[in-house]
Design a protein around this motif. Structure first.
Motif, PDB file in Angstrom:
ATOM      1  N   HIS A   1      -0.908  12.240  24.360  1.00 45.59           N
ATOM      2  CA  HIS A   1      -0.028  12.790  24.662  1.00 45.59           C
ATOM      3  C   HIS A   1       0.461  12.446  22.697  1.00 45.59           C
ATOM      4  O   HIS A   1       0.528  11.310  22.271  1.00 45.59           O
ATOM      5  N   PRO A   2       0.823  13.795  22.384  1.00 49.89           N
ATOM      6  CA  PRO A   2       0.523  14.615  21.099  1.00 49.89           C
ATOM      7  C   PRO A   2       1.939  13.489  20.409  1.00 49.89           C
ATOM      8  O   PRO A   2       1.835  13.245  19.209  1.00 49.89           O
ATOM      9  N   TYR A   3       3.369  13.102  21.432  1.00 54.29           N
ATOM     10  CA  TYR A   3       4.529  12.897  20.570  1.00 54.29           C
ATOM     11  C   TYR A   3       3.913  11.228  20.266  1.00 54.29           C
ATOM     12  O   TYR A   3       4.574  10.413  19.501  1.00 54.29           O
ATOM     13  N   ASP A   4       3.321  10.699  21.420  1.00 50.53           N
ATOM     14  CA  ASP A   4       3.229   8.717  21.553  1.00 50.53           C
ATOM     15  C   ASP A   4       2.378   9.143  20.596  1.00 50.53           C
ATOM     16  O   ASP A   4       1.829   8.127  19.605  1.00 50.53           O
ATOM     17  N   ARG A   5       1.016   9.931  20.037  1.00 52.25           N
ATOM     18  CA  ARG A   5       0.341  10.069  18.662  1.00 52.25           C
ATOM     19  C   ARG A   5       1.199   9.558  17.701  1.00 52.25           C
ATOM     20  O   ARG A   5       0.930   8.660  16.584  1.00 52.25           O
ATOM     21  N   ALA A   6       1.813  10.981  17.640  1.00 51.49           N
ATOM     22  CA  ALA A   6       3.012  10.472  16.593  1.00 51.49           C
ATOM     23  C   ALA A   6       4.132   9.470  16.116  1.00 51.49           C
ATOM     24  O   ALA A   6       3.592   9.173  14.769  1.00 51.49           O
ATOM     25  N   MET A   7       4.603   9.018  16.761  1.00 52.36           N
ATOM     26  CA  MET A   7       4.563   7.928  16.969  1.00 52.36           C
ATOM     27  C   MET A   7       3.966   6.036  16.836  1.00 52.36           C
ATOM     28  O   MET A   7       4.646   5.463  15.587  1.00 52.36           O
ATOM     29  N   ALA A   8       2.970   6.701  17.345  1.00 52.75           N
ATOM     30  CA  ALA A   8       2.077   5.343  16.564  1.00 52.75           C
ATOM     31  C   ALA A   8       1.654   5.585  14.898  1.00 52.75           C
ATOM     32  O   ALA A   8       1.183   4.478  14.664  1.00 52.75           O
TER      33      ALA A   8
END
Length: 218
Positions: free
Chosen positions: A87-94
């Motif tokens: 997921h793009p949001y989870d990728r950004a958080m990572a």
């Protein structure tokens, strides 16, 4: 045509180890080339002329430098066993937490281990603030990536393994169970993960390496 994958690294570099872990998790065959950073090889200087440091990934002769960049390249090139979330949001958080580890945590922990005695108390305090922030982020998760090792866990291997070994060599204990129980539990899981365990250098060897550095500096 067979793919040619080479990794230029150094056994005592947590940044090199990040790339090895990612390649192993992906099942990518590669050739490892050990370099001595006190006597940099022509291959290293040619492959990473900007920073002149490890790691460098050579994929079909093309060099990629900087461990975070390499990790993303590996994840995009070999799709099996993704290390970044979908997921793009989870990728950004990572990416956010990986950047936090590299820009805040690693420098603070390194400084706490190597600074002058008179600066140590303040440096240790600053390092502990960083560790507490990571502890709060982990909460009740097994890994930063959830149930399995992911991007942030790979980046955090300096905390999971090296901090303890360097601390032992210099006589500074940073990651303690009474202060950071969640992070210590994560560290046990991290070091116990088969792919990571099989690629870690011997702790005794790392401690000896840094003890030599301490002795030569004194």
């Amino acid at each position: 045509m067979a793919e040619e994958v080479k990794l230029i690294g150094m056994w005592v570099s947590s940044f090199s180890l990040r790339v090895e872990i990612a390649l192993k998790l992906k099942g990518v065959q590669y050739e490892y080339i050990e370099v001595d950073l006190t006597n940099k090889s022509p291959l290293l200087l040619k492959s990473n002329p900007v920073h002149k440091k490890v790691p460098v990934l050579l994929h079909n002769g093309k060099p990629i430098a900087e461990s975070l960049v390499i990790l993303e390249y590996i994840d995009e090139t070999w799709k099996d066993n993704p290390i970044l979330p979908q997921h793009p949001y989870d990728r950004a958080m990572a990416r956010f937490w990986a950047k936090y580890i590299d820009e805040k945590c690693v420098p603070a922990l390194w400084k706490a281990c190597w600074c002058e005695e008179k600066e140590r108390e303040k440096a240790v305090e600053e390092a502990c603030v960083c560790l507490k922030t990571l502890e709060n982020e982990l909460k009740d998760k097994k890994f930063f990536g959830g149930e399995s090792v992911g991007f942030v866990d790979i980046v955090a291997n300096f905390i999971g393994f090296w901090v303890g070994a360097i601390g032992e060599a210099v006589g500074v204990e940073l990651l303690t169970r009474d202060k950071f129980p969640i992070l210590c539990k994560w560290s046990d899981e991290h070091v116990g993960c088969r792919v990571i365990k099989e690629n870690l250098p011997s702790k005794d060897k790392v401690v000896a390496f840094y003890r030599t550095r301490v002795e030569s500096a004194s």
